[in-house]
Design a protein around this motif. Structure first.
Motif, PDB file in Angstrom:
ATOM      1  N   GLN A  20       0.828  -1.213   0.000  1.00 55.91           N
ATOM      2  CA  GLN A  20       0.000   0.000   0.000  1.00 55.91           C
ATOM      3  C   GLN A  20       0.861   1.262   0.000  1.00 55.91           C
ATOM      4  O   GLN A  20       1.787   1.362   0.812  1.00 55.91           O
ATOM      5  CB  GLN A  20      -0.857   0.053   1.261  1.00 55.91           C
ATOM      6  CG  GLN A  20      -1.893  -1.028   1.351  1.00 55.91           C
ATOM      7  CD  GLN A  20      -2.908  -0.708   2.427  1.00 55.91           C
ATOM      8  OE1 GLN A  20      -3.603   0.304   2.373  1.00 55.91           O
ATOM      9  NE2 GLN A  20      -2.997  -1.561   3.414  1.00 55.91           N
ATOM     10  N   ASN A  29       8.313  -3.772   5.832  1.00 55.58           N
ATOM     11  CA  ASN A  29       7.930  -3.947   4.419  1.00 55.58           C
ATOM     12  C   ASN A  29       9.117  -4.473   3.609  1.00 55.58           C
ATOM     13  O   ASN A  29       8.958  -5.307   2.721  1.00 55.58           O
ATOM     14  CB  ASN A  29       7.499  -2.624   3.777  1.00 55.58           C
ATOM     15  CG  ASN A  29       6.261  -2.030   4.388  1.00 55.58           C
ATOM     16  OD1 ASN A  29       6.242  -0.848   4.708  1.00 55.58           O
ATOM     17  ND2 ASN A  29       5.230  -2.824   4.583  1.00 55.58           N
ATOM     18  N   TYR A 139     -12.184  -5.006   1.688  1.00 56.31           N
ATOM     19  CA  TYR A 139     -10.757  -4.988   1.336  1.00 56.31           C
ATOM     20  C   TYR A 139     -10.222  -6.359   0.885  1.00 56.31           C
ATOM     21  O   TYR A 139      -9.573  -6.467  -0.160  1.00 56.31           O
ATOM     22  CB  TYR A 139     -10.035  -4.477   2.585  1.00 56.31           C
ATOM     23  CG  TYR A 139      -8.556  -4.336   2.572  1.00 56.31           C
ATOM     24  CD1 TYR A 139      -7.963  -3.089   2.679  1.00 56.31           C
ATOM     25  CD2 TYR A 139      -7.726  -5.448   2.494  1.00 56.31           C
ATOM     26  CE1 TYR A 139      -6.592  -2.946   2.712  1.00 56.31           C
ATOM     27  CE2 TYR A 139      -6.353  -5.313   2.517  1.00 56.31           C
ATOM     28  CZ  TYR A 139      -5.790  -4.070   2.626  1.00 56.31           C
ATOM     29  OH  TYR A 139      -4.433  -3.932   2.650  1.00 56.31           O
ATOM     30  N   ASP A 146      -6.829  -8.869  -6.877  1.00 56.49           N
ATOM     31  CA  ASP A 146      -5.467  -8.502  -7.295  1.00 56.49           C
ATOM     32  C   ASP A 146      -4.684  -9.742  -7.721  1.00 56.49           C
ATOM     33  O   ASP A 146      -3.934  -9.727  -8.698  1.00 56.49           O
ATOM     34  CB  ASP A 146      -4.673  -7.891  -6.118  1.00 56.49           C
ATOM     35  CG  ASP A 146      -5.233  -6.574  -5.625  1.00 56.49           C
ATOM     36  OD1 ASP A 146      -5.957  -5.917  -6.384  1.00 56.49           O
ATOM     37  OD2 ASP A 146      -4.940  -6.229  -4.457  1.00 56.49           O
ATOM     38  N   GLY A 158       4.345 -10.864   4.203  1.00 56.39           N
ATOM     39  CA  GLY A 158       4.677 -11.039   5.613  1.00 56.39           C
ATOM     40  C   GLY A 158       3.549 -11.811   6.296  1.00 56.39           C
ATOM     41  O   GLY A 158       2.448 -11.965   5.761  1.00 56.39           O
ATOM     42  N   ASP A 160       1.516 -11.102   8.576  1.00 57.57           N
ATOM     43  CA  ASP A 160       0.240 -10.433   8.864  1.00 57.57           C
ATOM     44  C   ASP A 160      -0.788 -10.586   7.736  1.00 57.57           C
ATOM     45  O   ASP A 160      -1.969 -10.307   7.944  1.00 57.57           O
ATOM     46  CB  ASP A 160       0.470  -8.936   9.169  1.00 57.57           C
ATOM     47  CG  ASP A 160       1.091  -8.187   8.003  1.00 57.57           C
ATOM     48  OD1 ASP A 160       1.756  -8.823   7.158  1.00 57.57           O
ATOM     49  OD2 ASP A 160       0.914  -6.961   7.930  1.00 57.57           O
ATOM     50  N   GLN A 161      -0.363 -11.015   6.560  1.00 54.54           N
ATOM     51  CA  GLN A 161      -1.303 -11.137   5.435  1.00 54.54           C
ATOM     52  C   GLN A 161      -1.823 -12.561   5.253  1.00 54.54           C
ATOM     53  O   GLN A 161      -2.583 -12.842   4.323  1.00 54.54           O
ATOM     54  CB  GLN A 161      -0.636 -10.673   4.133  1.00 54.54           C
ATOM     55  CG  GLN A 161      -0.271  -9.205   4.133  1.00 54.54           C
ATOM     56  CD  GLN A 161      -1.493  -8.317   4.338  1.00 54.54           C
ATOM     57  OE1 GLN A 161      -2.548  -8.532   3.748  1.00 54.54           O
ATOM     58  NE2 GLN A 161      -1.359  -7.328   5.201  1.00 54.54           N
ATOM     59  N   VAL A 198       8.499  -8.550  11.410  1.00 51.85           N
ATOM     60  CA  VAL A 198       9.422  -7.627  12.080  1.00 51.85           C
ATOM     61  C   VAL A 198       8.618  -6.857  13.119  1.00 51.85           C
ATOM     62  O   VAL A 198       7.534  -6.339  12.820  1.00 51.85           O
ATOM     63  CB  VAL A 198      10.068  -6.662  11.058  1.00 51.85           C
ATOM     64  CG1 VAL A 198      10.976  -5.656  11.755  1.00 51.85           C
ATOM     65  CG2 VAL A 198      10.863  -7.446  10.009  1.00 51.85           C
ATOM     66  N   MET A 208       6.037  -4.081  13.683  1.00 53.81           N
ATOM     67  CA  MET A 208       6.567  -2.797  13.214  1.00 53.81           C
ATOM     68  C   MET A 208       5.638  -2.289  12.118  1.00 53.81           C
ATOM     69  O   MET A 208       5.349  -3.011  11.165  1.00 53.81           O
ATOM     70  CB  MET A 208       7.983  -2.954  12.659  1.00 53.81           C
ATOM     71  CG  MET A 208       8.579  -1.640  12.182  1.00 53.81           C
ATOM     72  SD  MET A 208      10.254  -1.803  11.491  1.00 53.81           S
ATOM     73  CE  MET A 208      11.246  -1.994  12.957  1.00 53.81           C
TER      74      MET A 208
END
Ligand code: TYM
Length: 345
Positions: A20, A29, A139, A146, A158, A160-161, A198, A208
């Motif tokens: 993003q 990232n 979302y 995508d 990462g 978190d996805q 991270v 982070m």
């Protein structure tokens, strides 16, 4: 890049991932995503498609001028980190309208309950969910679009996805099942390496993040050498020396985070790092980490700044990438419309 649309399970090996353009890039990232994108590009085993997901960014308010700048800066970041527009397709999401078109179809495939279970929705909408945008709720359906508009087989992200990628698989499975086709691939998440999560420098149990109010909690890819060194020096740690084996980091989130970052930046495994630094105090390890971080990150931030002086070049790269992306996306969208029963598809 011209391909016949595939309707069997033999999909072209293709990587897709997105970032993003909402605020600056962080070390999270870079290590969790971008550095690994570059590795996959260089491996040459897959076609690689990378995207600045500006449509995702506006699910929360973005100042238009800042969004434009952040999109170009992110493009500069991709290139400075090693993404080569001759080897990978690099573009911004809104420039390939097929993403939004497929997302609408997926809004009609995905279920409200699936979206409600997403931890990122719960975290971001918080207690005020009635006032969150409809886009923020939907979302993950756009994210599935995508990926699936390219029939991507692998998605590096990462940690978190992970849940969003599980939802992408659910969308593909339900679409294929409902329409009796084998059209969308069941995408593999690629969550690998030492630095897939991270953590904040202030709290080793928190990710982070560019949205953390404390700038000291993260390294920004635009930070200069002194700032990087200062943030690492001040990063929260514990009083123990470093262990010689990964097991010794289990109950030490801050220590584990710094070792993971060292491993991610150096390309070594955690065990290799600990074999070298086990027994050292943080007073000794932090300067080592700082030197490594500066040596890896400074060339990237310098190159980003240089590229930002040539925005017309960036815009050309993005426009070219969007053209290449649409060559893949358009036939897949057309076939999707046919499957769904749209007249004139
Ligand atoms: P975004 O923009 O929040 O983050 C981009 C990528 O960076 C990874 N990342 C991290 N990795 C390790 N440690 C961290 N602290 C950290 N912070 C961020 C994210 O996991 C991600 O890989 N929804 C996505 C963007 C997206 C996307 C997609 C990704 C939209 N469509 C399709 C893959 C495929 C997001 O918000 O990422």
């Amino acid at each position: 890049m011209n391909e016949a649309v595939q309707t069997s399970s033999t999909f072209t090996p293709r990587v897709f991932s997105g970032i993003q353009p909402s605020g600056g890039l962080t070390l999270g990232n870079y290590l969790g995503a971008m550095k690994r994108f570059v590795d996959m590009q260089e491996a040459g085993t897959h076609e690689t498609v990378f995207c600045m997901v500006d449509l995702h960014a506006i699910t929360v308010w973005q100042d238009p001028a800042k969004l434009q700048r952040a999109t170009r800066e992110l493009c500069a970041g991709f290139i400075a980190a090693g993404i080569d527009p001759k080897k990978s397709i690099l573009f911004n999401q809104s420039a390939a309208p097929e993403h939004a078109q497929l997302a609408w179809i997926f809004n009609c495939v995905a279920r409200m309950g699936w979206m409600q279970r997403m931890t990122q929705w719960k975290d971001k909408a918080g207690k005020n969910s009635q006032n969150a945008s409809l886009g923020l709720f939907a979302y993950p359906a756009l994210m599935a679009a995508d990926i699936l508009i390219y029939h991507a087989t692998h998605v590096p992200v990462g940690e978190d996805q992970k849940q969003h990628l599980e939802l992408t698989r659910d969308v593909a499975t339900k679409f294929n099942h409902d329409y009796g086709v084998d059209f969308f691939p069941i995408t593999e998440p690629v969550i690998e390496g030492a630095a897939t999560r991270v953590m904040s420098f202030r709290d080793g149990t928190k990710k982070m993040s560019k949205s953390d109010p404390s700038d000291a909690s993260r390294i920004n890819m635009t930070d200069d050498a002194d700032t990087i060194a200062k943030k690492i020096r001040k990063a929260k740690t514990d009083p123990e020396a470093l262990p010689s084996e990964a097991k010794g980091l289990e109950e030490r989130p801050e220590a584990r985070n710094l070792v993971n970052i060292y491993a991610g930046l150096s390309g070594l495994t955690v065990d290799q790092v600990l074999a070298d630094v086990g027994g050292k105090q943080f007073s000794e390890f932090k300067p080592m980490l700082s030197d490594l971080a500066v040596s890896k990150l400074s060339p990237i931030s310098t190159e980003m700044a240089r590229l930002m002086e040539h925005q017309d070049e960036i815009d050309k790269i993005l426009a070219h990438g969007a053209g290449q992306a649409r060559e893949i996306a358009a036939p897949i969208l057309k076939k999707t419309y046919e499957i769904v029963g749209m007249v004139g598809a």
